[in-house]
Design a protein around this motif. Sequence first.
Motif, PDB file in Angstrom:
ATOM      1  N   GLN A  33       0.816  -1.214   0.000  1.00 38.54           N
ATOM      2  CA  GLN A  33       0.000   0.000   0.000  1.00 38.54           C
ATOM      3  C   GLN A  33       0.850   1.265   0.000  1.00 38.54           C
ATOM      4  N   GLY A  34       1.880   1.281   0.839  1.00 39.84           N
ATOM      5  CA  GLY A  34       2.671   2.496   1.005  1.00 39.84           C
ATOM      6  C   GLY A  34       3.797   2.658   0.006  1.00 39.84           C
ATOM      7  N   ARG A  35       4.310   1.546  -0.497  1.00 35.83           N
ATOM      8  CA  ARG A  35       5.436   1.527  -1.436  1.00 35.83           C
ATOM      9  C   ARG A  35       6.632   2.281  -0.885  1.00 35.83           C
ATOM     10  N   GLY A  36       7.492   2.775  -1.737  1.00 32.44           N
ATOM     11  CA  GLY A  36       8.667   3.541  -1.314  1.00 32.44           C
ATOM     12  C   GLY A  36       9.574   2.757  -0.385  1.00 32.44           C
ATOM     13  N   ASP A  40      11.488  -1.915   1.389  1.00 32.96           N
ATOM     14  CA  ASP A  40      12.806  -2.385   1.820  1.00 32.96           C
ATOM     15  C   ASP A  40      12.728  -3.695   2.605  1.00 32.96           C
ATOM     16  N   ILE A  41      11.541  -4.078   3.058  1.00 31.05           N
ATOM     17  CA  ILE A  41      11.414  -5.349   3.787  1.00 31.05           C
ATOM     18  C   ILE A  41      11.786  -6.534   2.895  1.00 31.05           C
ATOM     19  N   TYR A  42      11.756  -6.322   1.587  1.00 28.65           N
ATOM     20  CA  TYR A  42      12.090  -7.402   0.662  1.00 28.65           C
ATOM     21  C   TYR A  42      13.589  -7.466   0.352  1.00 28.65           C
ATOM     22  N   GLN A  43      14.352  -6.497   0.829  1.00 32.57           N
ATOM     23  CA  GLN A  43      15.795  -6.503   0.621  1.00 32.57           C
ATOM     24  C   GLN A  43      16.442  -7.482   1.596  1.00 32.57           C
ATOM     25  N   LEU A  44      17.514  -8.115   1.148  1.00 33.73           N
ATOM     26  CA  LEU A  44      18.242  -9.028   2.018  1.00 33.73           C
ATOM     27  C   LEU A  44      18.929  -8.233   3.115  1.00 33.73           C
TER      28      LEU A  44
END
Length: 86
Positions: A33-36, A40-44
């Motif tokens: 929903q918020g993007r941006g 970053d939660i998907y970054q290792l």
Amino acid sequence: MMFAKLNYCLKSIAEPYRANVQEWKKAAELAAQGRGALLDIYQLKMDQAPTMAEIRLQLTENEMSTNGRSGSVAWLIEGINIENAQ
């Protein structure tokens, strides 16, 4: 019969993570929903990998401590250095 065993095993493996799954789902919904920066939660999340020099140093230190003299690691590093120089 095999499906029941597999299902039981998977449930027992997943049980400790059940609370985390709900947390992860909420975080994923917020990120969508918020993007941006929320994406970053998907970054290792990991430390920076060691450099070749750090790896070589660690290997030679470990080798020296086990037998008191340089051996195969020093020989391999010398070979790599020669190859890089060519």
